[in-house]
Design a protein around this motif. Sequence first.
Motif, PDB file in Angstrom:
ATOM      1  N   PHE A  27     -50.548 -10.304  22.060  1.00 39.06           N
ATOM      2  CA  PHE A  27     -50.696 -11.311  21.015  1.00 39.06           C
ATOM      3  C   PHE A  27     -50.843 -10.622  19.667  1.00 39.06           C
ATOM      4  CE2 PHE A  27     -52.402 -13.226  24.896  1.00 39.06           C
ATOM      5  CZ  PHE A  27     -51.613 -14.367  24.969  1.00 39.06           C
ATOM      6  N   LYS A  34     -52.363  -7.028  19.974  1.00 39.74           N
ATOM      7  CA  LYS A  34     -53.217  -6.696  21.121  1.00 39.74           C
ATOM      8  C   LYS A  34     -52.390  -6.848  22.384  1.00 39.74           C
ATOM      9  CE  LYS A  34     -57.423  -8.675  21.235  1.00 39.74           C
ATOM     10  NZ  LYS A  34     -58.283  -9.894  21.394  1.00 39.74           N
ATOM     11  N   VAL A  36     -52.065  -7.315  26.164  1.00 43.64           N
ATOM     12  CA  VAL A  36     -52.986  -7.877  27.160  1.00 43.64           C
ATOM     13  C   VAL A  36     -52.507  -7.539  28.574  1.00 43.64           C
ATOM     14  CG1 VAL A  36     -54.079  -9.980  28.022  1.00 43.64           C
ATOM     15  CG2 VAL A  36     -53.788  -9.651  25.560  1.00 43.64           C
ATOM     16  N   PRO A  55     -62.406  -8.029  34.411  1.00 48.72           N
ATOM     17  CA  PRO A  55     -63.359  -8.031  33.308  1.00 48.72           C
ATOM     18  C   PRO A  55     -63.013  -9.071  32.251  1.00 48.72           C
ATOM     19  CG  PRO A  55     -62.049  -6.010  33.317  1.00 48.72           C
ATOM     20  CD  PRO A  55     -61.683  -6.766  34.544  1.00 48.72           C
ATOM     21  N   SER A  56     -64.008  -9.423  31.477  1.00 53.93           N
ATOM     22  CA  SER A  56     -63.830 -10.419  30.424  1.00 53.93           C
ATOM     23  C   SER A  56     -62.719 -10.002  29.467  1.00 53.93           C
ATOM     24  CB  SER A  56     -65.164 -10.529  29.678  1.00 53.93           C
ATOM     25  OG  SER A  56     -65.236 -11.766  29.090  1.00 53.93           O
ATOM     26  N   GLY A  57     -61.834 -10.933  29.177  1.00 58.86           N
ATOM     27  CA  GLY A  57     -60.778 -10.668  28.201  1.00 58.86           C
ATOM     28  C   GLY A  57     -59.596  -9.881  28.728  1.00 58.86           C
ATOM     29  N   CYS A  58     -59.525  -9.679  30.051  1.00 64.37           N
ATOM     30  CA  CYS A  58     -58.417  -8.863  30.585  1.00 64.37           C
ATOM     31  C   CYS A  58     -57.126  -9.673  30.715  1.00 64.37           C
ATOM     32  CB  CYS A  58     -58.793  -8.220  31.918  1.00 64.37           C
ATOM     33  SG  CYS A  58     -58.849  -9.379  33.290  1.00 64.37           S
ATOM     34  N   GLY A  59     -57.222 -11.006  30.616  1.00 63.35           N
ATOM     35  CA  GLY A  59     -55.998 -11.801  30.659  1.00 63.35           C
ATOM     36  C   GLY A  59     -55.868 -12.692  31.883  1.00 63.35           C
ATOM     37  N   LYS A  60     -56.991 -13.005  32.523  1.00 57.15           N
ATOM     38  CA  LYS A  60     -56.941 -13.857  33.726  1.00 57.15           C
ATOM     39  C   LYS A  60     -56.395 -15.246  33.372  1.00 57.15           C
ATOM     40  CE  LYS A  60     -61.417 -13.311  34.469  1.00 57.15           C
ATOM     41  NZ  LYS A  60     -61.730 -12.363  33.365  1.00 57.15           N
ATOM     42  N   SER A  61     -56.973 -15.853  32.319  1.00 56.54           N
ATOM     43  CA  SER A  61     -56.504 -17.195  31.928  1.00 56.54           C
ATOM     44  C   SER A  61     -55.069 -17.143  31.441  1.00 56.54           C
ATOM     45  CB  SER A  61     -57.390 -17.775  30.818  1.00 56.54           C
ATOM     46  OG  SER A  61     -58.682 -17.964  31.308  1.00 56.54           O
ATOM     47  N   THR A  62     -54.709 -16.050  30.785  1.00 56.94           N
ATOM     48  CA  THR A  62     -53.329 -15.909  30.306  1.00 56.94           C
ATOM     49  C   THR A  62     -52.354 -15.940  31.489  1.00 56.94           C
ATOM     50  OG1 THR A  62     -54.092 -14.632  28.413  1.00 56.94           O
ATOM     51  CG2 THR A  62     -51.775 -14.402  28.998  1.00 56.94           C
ATOM     52  N   GLU A 176     -61.483 -21.126  36.490  1.00 52.27           N
ATOM     53  CA  GLU A 176     -62.952 -21.217  36.450  1.00 52.27           C
ATOM     54  C   GLU A 176     -63.459 -22.657  36.518  1.00 52.27           C
ATOM     55  OE1 GLU A 176     -65.251 -18.448  35.303  1.00 52.27           O
ATOM     56  OE2 GLU A 176     -63.923 -17.189  34.095  1.00 52.27           O
ATOM     57  N   HIS A 209     -64.927 -15.352  37.336  1.00 48.99           N
ATOM     58  CA  HIS A 209     -65.722 -14.169  36.965  1.00 48.99           C
ATOM     59  C   HIS A 209     -66.629 -13.766  38.115  1.00 48.99           C
ATOM     60  CE1 HIS A 209     -65.235 -14.926  32.569  1.00 48.99           C
ATOM     61  NE2 HIS A 209     -65.436 -13.625  32.536  1.00 48.99           N
ATOM     62  N   ARG A 227     -58.059  -4.128  29.699  1.00 47.37           N
ATOM     63  CA  ARG A 227     -56.836  -4.126  28.889  1.00 47.37           C
ATOM     64  C   ARG A 227     -56.466  -2.720  28.433  1.00 47.37           C
ATOM     65  NH1 ARG A 227     -59.143  -8.019  25.509  1.00 47.37           N
ATOM     66  NH2 ARG A 227     -59.167  -6.464  23.878  1.00 47.37           N
TER      67      ARG A 227
END
Length: 276
Positions: A27, A34, A36, A55-62, A176, A209, A227
């Motif tokens: 993105f 960044k 991802v 981990p948080s922010g690694c792109g799971k939701s993406t 989640e 998570h 990431r």
Amino acid sequence: MSEHRLDDGAIATGVPKIHFDDVRIGFGKGAKRKEVLDGVSFDVRSGEFVSVLGPSGCGKSTLLTLAAGFAKADAGSVEIDGSPVVGPHHDRGVVFQQYAIFPWLTVRKNIAFGLTLRANRHNKADINAATDRYIDLMGLRGFEDALPKTLSGGMRQRVAIARAYATNPSVLLMDEPFAALDAQTREFMQELLHEANLEEQRSAMFITHSVEEAIFLSSRIVVLSNRPTRVHEILDVPVPMPRTAESRTSPEFIELRRHLEEVMRSMSSFTHGGTP
Ligand SMILES: Nc1ncnc2c1ncn2[C@@H]1O[C@H](COP(=O)(O)OP(=O)(O)OP(=O)(O)O)[C@@H](O)[C@H]1O
């Protein structure tokens, strides 16, 4: 098995239900860019319940938005039942953390919503039968005429899950869905979803998570790295099915939880500057 199920061609052909092949996405532009997902590949096979942990922010939701067709990868491919994902489609039932149900519709009307949209493909008796089935499956009998505002958070998520099942999706995509619930309700919801999915045998991708949640629900777990994100490891969950509250204290469960907590801790210490 329900008469509302799709014919599952994937069982016959062995084509994965969800296929991520070398998926890359980032993105932003220039110095703010960044990266991802940096070449993520894995499959969800027919009937499998696969959790994605990382981990948080690694792109799971993406990853989930790519499978849902809400976003497009920069490179690589995402396929559902062997066809490239080109946008949202009713063959995917999506459930988010926030209650994506309509506040002005009753429980019954919320669950029937996707079916009534496609009413040319379903007659009224079919819609009622499917709605009743998922009211029972998610333990909502007695609450059919209730409005969402009168329900607890857990009950609202039951409605969202029932609605996702009722549209007869080829795959379930869940981001989640229990994250906002208190610990006790969360365990109860995991048990309800597990039982429902054993009966329905849907292929599912579940973002979480929670190590414990991933083990309890899944046949396999995909662990993502920090990431720029790749697949760190893919694990079979050796805890026998059907799972019950007692499964959480089985040796297999405890051993896998120990392993995954260590992996997650090492990634988190890496992110925070500690020794990986
Ligand atoms: N549309 C977007 N525009 C800009 N950045 C984005 C966009 N979507 C995601 N990101 C960024 O991509 C990274 C991955 O986000 P994503 O929500 O997929 O991670 P996640 O693993 O689900 O995070 P968490 O565990 O915290 O929920 C984050 O740094 C996020 O800020």
